[in-house]
Design a protein around this motif. Structure first.
Motif, PDB file in Angstrom:
ATOM      1  N   GLY A 112       0.802  -1.220   0.000  1.00  0.00           N
ATOM      2  CA  GLY A 112       0.000   0.000   0.000  1.00  0.00           C
ATOM      3  C   GLY A 112       0.830   1.263   0.000  1.00  0.00           C
ATOM      4  N   GLY A 113       2.049   1.189   0.526  1.00  0.00           N
ATOM      5  CA  GLY A 113       2.929   2.349   0.500  1.00  0.00           C
ATOM      6  C   GLY A 113       3.354   2.718  -0.902  1.00  0.00           C
ATOM      7  N   LEU A 114       3.749   1.718  -1.689  1.00  0.00           N
ATOM      8  CA  LEU A 114       4.102   1.985  -3.075  1.00  0.00           C
ATOM      9  C   LEU A 114       2.862   2.413  -3.856  1.00  0.00           C
ATOM     10  CD1 LEU A 114       6.109   2.096  -5.357  1.00  0.00           C
ATOM     11  CD2 LEU A 114       5.814  -0.364  -5.699  1.00  0.00           C
ATOM     12  N   GLU A 115       1.733   1.824  -3.544  1.00  0.00           N
ATOM     13  CA  GLU A 115       0.494   2.208  -4.228  1.00  0.00           C
ATOM     14  C   GLU A 115       0.140   3.671  -3.944  1.00  0.00           C
ATOM     15  OE1 GLU A 115      -2.187  -1.745  -4.662  1.00  0.00           O
ATOM     16  OE2 GLU A 115      -1.568  -1.286  -2.607  1.00  0.00           O
ATOM     17  N   LEU A 116       0.390   4.128  -2.721  1.00  0.00           N
ATOM     18  CA  LEU A 116       0.151   5.534  -2.398  1.00  0.00           C
ATOM     19  C   LEU A 116       1.119   6.434  -3.151  1.00  0.00           C
ATOM     20  CD1 LEU A 116      -1.310   7.708  -0.779  1.00  0.00           C
ATOM     21  CD2 LEU A 116       0.253   7.248   1.131  1.00  0.00           C
ATOM     22  N   ALA A 117       2.376   6.027  -3.212  1.00  0.00           N
ATOM     23  CA  ALA A 117       3.361   6.803  -3.962  1.00  0.00           C
ATOM     24  C   ALA A 117       2.983   6.857  -5.446  1.00  0.00           C
ATOM     25  CB  ALA A 117       4.746   6.205  -3.790  1.00  0.00           C
ATOM     26  N   MET A 118       2.521   5.738  -5.996  1.00  0.00           N
ATOM     27  CA  MET A 118       2.152   5.702  -7.410  1.00  0.00           C
ATOM     28  C   MET A 118       0.902   6.529  -7.700  1.00  0.00           C
ATOM     29  SD  MET A 118       3.061   1.870  -8.806  1.00  0.00           S
ATOM     30  CE  MET A 118       1.944   0.969  -7.703  1.00  0.00           C
ATOM     31  N   ALA A 119       0.021   6.675  -6.719  1.00  0.00           N
ATOM     32  CA  ALA A 119      -1.161   7.510  -6.911  1.00  0.00           C
ATOM     33  C   ALA A 119      -0.798   8.989  -6.938  1.00  0.00           C
ATOM     34  CB  ALA A 119      -2.181   7.248  -5.806  1.00  0.00           C
ATOM     35  N   SER A 120       0.332   9.339  -6.329  1.00  0.00           N
ATOM     36  CA  SER A 120       0.805  10.728  -6.362  1.00  0.00           C
ATOM     37  C   SER A 120       1.194  11.098  -7.792  1.00  0.00           C
ATOM     38  CB  SER A 120       2.007  10.885  -5.428  1.00  0.00           C
ATOM     39  OG  SER A 120       1.680  10.502  -4.102  1.00  0.00           O
ATOM     40  N   HIS A 121       1.310  12.377  -8.070  1.00  0.00           N
ATOM     41  CA  HIS A 121       1.533  12.813  -9.448  1.00  0.00           C
ATOM     42  C   HIS A 121       2.940  12.516  -9.939  1.00  0.00           C
ATOM     43  CE1 HIS A 121      -2.091  15.415  -8.409  1.00  0.00           C
ATOM     44  NE2 HIS A 121      -2.488  14.511  -9.271  1.00  0.00           N
ATOM     45  N   PHE A 122       3.934  12.550  -9.064  1.00  0.00           N
ATOM     46  CA  PHE A 122       5.242  11.984  -9.379  1.00  0.00           C
ATOM     47  C   PHE A 122       6.002  11.719  -8.093  1.00  0.00           C
ATOM     48  CE2 PHE A 122       6.024  16.596  -9.694  1.00  0.00           C
ATOM     49  CZ  PHE A 122       7.217  16.766  -9.014  1.00  0.00           C
ATOM     50  N   ARG A 123       7.121  11.000  -8.235  1.00  0.00           N
ATOM     51  CA  ARG A 123       7.826  10.472  -7.080  1.00  0.00           C
ATOM     52  C   ARG A 123       9.312  10.816  -7.136  1.00  0.00           C
ATOM     53  NH1 ARG A 123       3.857   8.511  -8.863  1.00  0.00           N
ATOM     54  NH2 ARG A 123       4.894   8.339 -10.878  1.00  0.00           N
ATOM     55  N   ILE A 124       9.894  11.125  -5.967  1.00  0.00           N
ATOM     56  CA  ILE A 124      11.337  11.200  -5.818  1.00  0.00           C
ATOM     57  C   ILE A 124      11.699  10.286  -4.649  1.00  0.00           C
ATOM     58  CG2 ILE A 124      11.445  13.524  -6.760  1.00  0.00           C
ATOM     59  CD1 ILE A 124      11.815  14.585  -3.936  1.00  0.00           C
ATOM     60  N   ALA A 125      12.957   9.834  -4.596  1.00  0.00           N
ATOM     61  CA  ALA A 125      13.312   8.846  -3.582  1.00  0.00           C
ATOM     62  C   ALA A 125      14.686   9.105  -2.995  1.00  0.00           C
ATOM     63  CB  ALA A 125      13.280   7.438  -4.182  1.00  0.00           C
ATOM     64  N   SER A 126      14.860   8.702  -1.738  1.00  0.00           N
ATOM     65  CA  SER A 126      16.179   8.698  -1.113  1.00  0.00           C
ATOM     66  C   SER A 126      16.922   7.458  -1.585  1.00  0.00           C
ATOM     67  CB  SER A 126      16.044   8.693   0.410  1.00  0.00           C
ATOM     68  OG  SER A 126      15.300   7.580   0.856  1.00  0.00           O
ATOM     69  N   ASP A 127      18.242   7.518  -1.521  1.00  0.00           N
ATOM     70  CA  ASP A 127      19.033   6.417  -2.087  1.00  0.00           C
ATOM     71  C   ASP A 127      18.950   5.121  -1.289  1.00  0.00           C
ATOM     72  OD1 ASP A 127      20.555   7.224   0.091  1.00  0.00           O
ATOM     73  OD2 ASP A 127      22.254   7.939  -1.100  1.00  0.00           O
ATOM     74  N   ASN A 128      18.336   5.170  -0.103  1.00  0.00           N
ATOM     75  CA  ASN A 128      18.137   3.940   0.671  1.00  0.00           C
ATOM     76  C   ASN A 128      16.742   3.352   0.483  1.00  0.00           C
ATOM     77  OD1 ASN A 128      16.804   6.031   2.151  1.00  0.00           O
ATOM     78  ND2 ASN A 128      16.865   4.786   4.000  1.00  0.00           N
ATOM     79  N   ALA A 129      15.959   3.939  -0.419  1.00  0.00           N
ATOM     80  CA  ALA A 129      14.580   3.479  -0.626  1.00  0.00           C
ATOM     81  C   ALA A 129      14.545   2.087  -1.257  1.00  0.00           C
ATOM     82  CB  ALA A 129      13.813   4.461  -1.498  1.00  0.00           C
ATOM     83  N   LYS A 130      13.558   1.316  -0.847  1.00  0.00           N
ATOM     84  CA  LYS A 130      13.278   0.009  -1.431  1.00  0.00           C
ATOM     85  C   LYS A 130      11.792  -0.037  -1.753  1.00  0.00           C
ATOM     86  CE  LYS A 130      17.379  -1.932  -0.647  1.00  0.00           C
ATOM     87  NZ  LYS A 130      18.267  -2.439  -1.728  1.00  0.00           N
ATOM     88  N   MET A 131      11.461  -0.510  -2.950  1.00  0.00           N
ATOM     89  CA  MET A 131      10.072  -0.486  -3.388  1.00  0.00           C
ATOM     90  C   MET A 131       9.627  -1.838  -3.923  1.00  0.00           C
ATOM     91  SD  MET A 131      10.268   3.179  -5.313  1.00  0.00           S
ATOM     92  CE  MET A 131      11.657   4.165  -4.753  1.00  0.00           C
ATOM     93  N   GLY A 132       8.383  -2.180  -3.679  1.00  0.00           N
ATOM     94  CA  GLY A 132       7.874  -3.434  -4.188  1.00  0.00           C
ATOM     95  C   GLY A 132       6.427  -3.664  -3.818  1.00  0.00           C
ATOM     96  N   LEU A 133       5.834  -4.662  -4.461  1.00  0.00           N
ATOM     97  CA  LEU A 133       4.457  -5.094  -4.180  1.00  0.00           C
ATOM     98  C   LEU A 133       4.524  -6.566  -3.763  1.00  0.00           C
ATOM     99  CD1 LEU A 133       2.569  -3.433  -7.183  1.00  0.00           C
ATOM    100  CD2 LEU A 133       2.642  -2.627  -4.811  1.00  0.00           C
ATOM    101  N   PRO A 134       4.647  -6.830  -2.467  1.00  0.00           N
ATOM    102  CA  PRO A 134       4.860  -8.208  -1.994  1.00  0.00           C
ATOM    103  C   PRO A 134       3.585  -9.007  -1.756  1.00  0.00           C
ATOM    104  CG  PRO A 134       5.033  -6.700  -0.153  1.00  0.00           C
ATOM    105  CD  PRO A 134       4.776  -5.850  -1.374  1.00  0.00           C
ATOM    106  N   GLU A 135       2.446  -8.506  -2.215  1.00  0.00           N
ATOM    107  CA  GLU A 135       1.167  -9.101  -1.821  1.00  0.00           C
ATOM    108  C   GLU A 135       1.028 -10.584  -2.165  1.00  0.00           C
ATOM    109  OE1 GLU A 135       0.273  -4.680  -2.025  1.00  0.00           O
ATOM    110  OE2 GLU A 135       1.533  -6.110  -3.093  1.00  0.00           O
ATOM    111  N   VAL A 136       1.554 -11.019  -3.334  1.00  0.00           N
ATOM    112  CA  VAL A 136       1.341 -12.420  -3.708  1.00  0.00           C
ATOM    113  C   VAL A 136       2.070 -13.375  -2.760  1.00  0.00           C
ATOM    114  CG1 VAL A 136       0.894 -11.898  -6.135  1.00  0.00           C
ATOM    115  CG2 VAL A 136       3.233 -12.448  -5.410  1.00  0.00           C
ATOM    116  N   SER A 137       3.048 -12.878  -2.023  1.00  0.00           N
ATOM    117  CA  SER A 137       3.722 -13.721  -1.035  1.00  0.00           C
ATOM    118  C   SER A 137       2.837 -13.966   0.180  1.00  0.00           C
ATOM    119  CB  SER A 137       5.046 -13.081  -0.584  1.00  0.00           C
ATOM    120  OG  SER A 137       4.817 -11.907   0.171  1.00  0.00           O
ATOM    121  N   LEU A 138       1.713 -13.221   0.259  1.00  0.00           N
ATOM    122  CA  LEU A 138       0.734 -13.400   1.332  1.00  0.00           C
ATOM    123  C   LEU A 138      -0.543 -14.072   0.821  1.00  0.00           C
ATOM    124  CD1 LEU A 138       1.086  -9.854   2.946  1.00  0.00           C
ATOM    125  CD2 LEU A 138       2.125 -11.977   3.755  1.00  0.00           C
TER     126      LEU A 138
END
Length: 260
Positions: A112-138
């Motif tokens: 949901g965090g990445l989904e919120l970021a993707m709903a925003s108009h654009f994104r910038i990130a810190s160099d320690n950021a990690k992004m993913g959609l892990p839902e299928v693992s659940l």
């Protein structure tokens, strides 16, 4: 605005929303989603707010996902309602907001965090950021627009890989595939977000809102984005911002847009 799970700060036309659940790595629960929805609606109605930045508290996470403990025992019907309510009350709201929203991704942006970021108009990130959609693992799939917005941003093949592997990518990988626009050191993240916001605020808020609608319509089924562009372009000629912008250009001065 006083909330339990988020902080809202407004200064000089810029609003900052900080998701503030550090002990939970800023995970989204129903209360936080409701507060975010309320905050975005209030800021949208505030004509003095020209840009919104959304980020997470601390240095570890933007939003490390949804609060799984809330829905682990949901039924089929409850699961469907959860996704629909979330999409309609927050994620679709953010995407279609007429006020620009910049996601400043500091650390983990998962589910949901990445989904919120993707709903925003654009994104910038810190160099320690990690992004993913892990839902299928659940044993579930992304439910807040992830299966729709990720392919729009990175392409179908890359989106399929990220969703099916449930893996995380680095900030640099996210930039390479078009998921984020800029990657900087963590201490430079908010200064960059503010710099970009400042550039946006120099321009016509009316024209920017029209551009958001035109761009978004390109991704809506049954809607002709080109027609939206034509309509919005024409409507621009009737605004005070257009009169000021063109007059300032001809007079070789900086415009002072009234926002109407």
């Amino acid at each position: 605005m006083n909330f339990e799970n988020i902080l809202v700060d407004i200064a000089n036309g810029l609003a900052k929303i900080t998701i503030n659940r550090p002990k939970k790595l800023n995970a989204l629960n129903s209360a936080t989603i409701a507060e975010l929805s309320s905050a975005f609606k209030t800021l949208e109605d505030d004509r003095n707010v020209k840009v919104i930045i959304i980020t997470g508290s601390g240095e570890k996470a933007f939003v490390a996902g949804a609060d799984i403990s809330e829905f682990a025992n949901f039924s089929v019907e409850e699961g469907g309602k959860l996704a629909r309510l979330g999409q309609e009350s927050l994620f679709d709201l953010v995407e279609n907001l007429s006020t620009p929203v910049i996601a400043a991704v500091n650390g983990f942006a998962l589910g949901g965090g990445l989904e919120l970021a993707m709903a925003s108009h654009f994104r910038i990130a810190s160099d320690n950021a990690k992004m993913g959609l892990p839902e299928v693992s659940l044993g579930v799939i992304p439910g807040y627009g992830g299966t729709q917005r990720l392919p729009q941003l990175v392409g179908k093949g890359k989106a399929m890989e990220l969703i099916m592997t449930a893996g995380m990518i680095s900030a640099d990988e996210a930039k390479d595939c078009g998921l984020v626009n800029h990657v900087v050191a963590q201490e430079e993240l908010m200064p960059l977000a503010e710099k970009l916001a400042s550039k946006i605020m120099r321009n016509s808020s009316v024209a920017i809102s029209a551009a958001i609608r035109a761009v978004n319509d390109n991704f809506k089924d049954g809607v002709n984005g080109y027609e939206t562009e034509i309509t919005e372009f024409g409507d621009s000629f009737g605004t005070e911002d257009f009169k000021e912008g063109t007059t300032a250009f001809l007079e070789k001065r900086k415009p002072e847009f009234p926002g109407t």
